[in-house]
Scaffold this active site. Structure first.
Site, mmCIF file in Angstrom:
data_model
loop_
_atom_site.group_PDB
_atom_site.id
_atom_site.type_symbol
_atom_site.label_atom_id
_atom_site.label_comp_id
_atom_site.label_asym_id
_atom_site.label_seq_id
_atom_site.Cartn_x
_atom_site.Cartn_y
_atom_site.Cartn_z
ATOM 1 N N GLY A 71 0.799 -1.210 0.000
ATOM 2 C CA GLY A 71 0.000 0.000 0.000
ATOM 3 C C GLY A 71 0.837 1.269 0.000
ATOM 4 O O GLY A 71 1.718 1.451 -0.822
ATOM 5 N N SER A 72 0.591 2.132 0.961
ATOM 6 C CA SER A 72 1.035 3.515 0.920
ATOM 7 C C SER A 72 2.537 3.699 0.978
ATOM 8 O O SER A 72 3.255 3.011 1.708
ATOM 9 C CB SER A 72 0.396 4.282 2.078
ATOM 10 O OG SER A 72 0.846 5.614 2.095
#
Length: 585
Positions: A71-72
């Site tokens: 993810g991020s």
């Protein structure tokens, strides 16, 4: 190294020391990757991703063993804050060459002092840690407790990299004649290049900084240190959405201390010479990069969109490294900057459903990301659908939520996938997965964190809403009445809102009772933009449906844009599966 035999019943596992050091502690193991942003509380070290197997556990002082982050790109910033707060893991062990979290340790060492060991083990060795309670990490060696695992010979997952060749220009940036900020930036970039096995550094034409999101005092300290050390961006640089609407936070009533800190962080990056963009969708700007451009972008959804849809070339740069590359204009020749590394390693076959709505694209991206946690996928079967820019934006953001891969290929749609052979480089024998209706129904349920149907807030704009999305929304609400107890809030960029005002769309939405927030987005906004009294939020974003429960403590539901409008009018959402998904075989 020896074959690692220790005392009776003990065993050594050997890998690569991404960051050297020695520590002992209790092992916290999961075979599922974890995004530190939205997944770990930087104040406590508790896992807040409700969909993760480690939810509710605390990583502080533990030897955290996960395959990789996911993810991020903000994971590096969260890890730095964890280290500064004294609630970081004692060590981290991965089964891949994890870059985002390792970069956080590099920055901590170079600019703040703390460190922690990071080790990469081969996947088969990493899997054995599931049986281990305690271990000692010593550089690239993991000594496991008695009876934990069998004895293994030394193993190094990667071949020895070639030495990094620095050009005359690179050396000049390290010279005392360069500002201290530039020299610091180059040292960290070189460490990352060596970690990646890059042979040289390359120039980039632009940067997009994700590190302007406020994750705690350490993120502000980092930027202000660069300003104080004479830092100045060397290439055109845009800024991601920040944690506050700089123009309206006093009116909105967000926490003054946090708002001022978030605004100060934005000001620091502006002082470095970045542009006042404040958007998580920089690809919607008129100056977006062209196919083949080497760029340095962070923000996970922007990275996958740039690589996949625009055909530009960027790694999934961690927070902080994005800013350091902006200061120097130099980046490692690695990852998706190299054509071969952009090839698909996995084929996913999709038979599109009939009569689907716009929720299909984020749902599909979310599910495909879960099937391809590290490998770039080539997705077949969608070529006749002609997705819009907004569809690809929604797909990419959801994909980047569950996958750590830097791009995807949609065969017959995205520019480097005119055919399956183009996407794979004509490599045969790749793994092939097929998606069924049951698969997508399962992912739909994962995006519903509650059975509650009363909706307090409709949250739109993650990533930032485009002008066409605002126009579509204005059309859907025209002539309708919003339920008085259900709020609708849209996050977007300043530039997009200005255009929406000029086109008359903003007036239509404001007459309905919708509110706009600029600069920030749903992964960063503060209360009361998310009302403290709200219990259930409805969104059309696969990304926010995943991260929202951990970030807000609220329950999230996911649906199409039209369903979100209906819920805003009724105060209730229809909890049934959409018809197209029910009948999808």
């Amino acid at each position: 190294m020896t074959d690692g035999k220790g005392g009776e019943g003990e065993a050594d596992l050997y890998g690569n020391a991404l960051v050297k050091g020695e520590v002992s502690g209790q092992v916290l193991f999961s075979d599922t990757g974890l995004s530190f942003w939205g997944g770990i509380d930087p104040e406590t070290g508790n896992v807040i991703d409700r969909g993760h197997p480690l939810f509710g556990k605390c990583i502080a002082g533990r030897i955290l063993a996960i395959p990789a982050g996911r993810g991020s790109c903000t994971g590096s910033s969260v890890l730095l804050q964890l280290m500064i707060n004294g609630v970081a893991p004692a060590a981290m062990i991965f089964s891949t060459r994890e870059e985002i979290l390792t970069l956080g340790v590099f920055v901590a060492e170079e600019m703040f002092g703390p460190t922690l060991p990071v080790v990469q083990l081969a996947p088969e060795m990493f899997a054995r840690l599931a049986e281990v309670d305690r271990a000692t990490v010593s550089d690239g060696r993991v000594l496991c407790g008695a009876g934990s695992v069998g004895v293994d010979r030394p193993h190094h997952p990667d071949t020895a990299p070639k030495p990094l060749l620095l050009s005359t220009e690179d050396l000049a940036l390290l010279d005392d004649g360069s500002p201290e900020a530039t020299r610091t930036a180059m040292r960290i970039i070189i460490r990352m290049a060596e970690l990646l096995g890059a042979e040289r550094l390359i120039p980039v034409s632009r940067a997009h900084i994700d590190g302007c999101i406020y994750t705690g005092p350490a993120s502000l300290d980092f930027a202000e240190k660069l300003v104080a050390a004479g830092g100045r961006v060397a290439v055109p640089t845009t800024l991601n959405a920040i944690s506050v609407d700089r123009m309206a936070w006093q009116r909105q009533g967000t926490d003054p201390a946090l708002s001022r800190a978030a605004a100060a962080l934005a000001d620091a990056y502006l002082a470095l010479g970045a542009r006042t963009s404040f958007t998580c969708a920089p690809y919607l700007r008129e100056d977006s990069p062209a196919s083949g451009d080497d760029i340095a972008w962070a923000e996970s959804n922007a990275v996958v969109y740039a690589n996949s849809v625009l055909g530009a070339r960027t790694m999934k740069y961690p927070d902080f490294l994005d800013a350091l590359i902006a200061l120097t204009g130099r980046a490692p020749l690695a990852g998706c900057h190299i054509a071969e590394n952009r090839r698909a390693k996995l084929i996913i076959e999709v038979q599109p459903p009939q009569g689907f709505d716009d929720s299909f694209w984020p749902l599909l991206g979310y599910h495909i990301g879960s099937l391809a946690p590290t490998k770039i996928p080539a997705v077949t079967g969608l070529a006749d659908l002609d997705p819009k820019t907004d569809d690809l934006k929604a797909f990419g953001a959801a994909f980047a939520t569950t996958s750590g891969a830097p791009m995807f290929h949609l065969v017959g749609i995205t520019p480097e996938a005119t055919s399956l052979k183009d996407a794979t480089g004509q490599v045969e024998g790749l793994p092939v997965l097929t998606i069924s209706g049951a698969d997508l129904r399962g992912s739909w349920q994962k995006l519903q964190s509650t059975d509650e149907t009363a909706i307090d807030l409709v949250a739109l704009g993650n990533p930032h809403f485009s002008l066409t999305e605002i126009a579509d929304l204005a059309r859907l609400v025209a002539g309708r009445t919003r339920a008085p107890l259900t709020r609708m809030t849209i996050t977007t960029s300043r530039a997009t809102l200005d255009r929406a005002i000029s086109a008359g769309h903003a007036a239509t939405l404001q007459s309905f009772g919708a509110e706009f927030v600029v600069d920030a987005c749903w992964c960063t906004v503060l209360e009361p933009i998310v009302p403290p009294e709200a219990t259930t939020i409805l969104t059309n974003s696969g990304k926010y449906a995943h991260y929202g429960p951990g970030l807000t403590g609220k329950a999230l539901r996911f649906a199409s844009l039209a369903t979100c409008v209906d819920a805003a009018c009724r105060g209730q959402v229809d909890a049934r599966l959409p018809g197209w998904l029910v009948g999808y075989p």
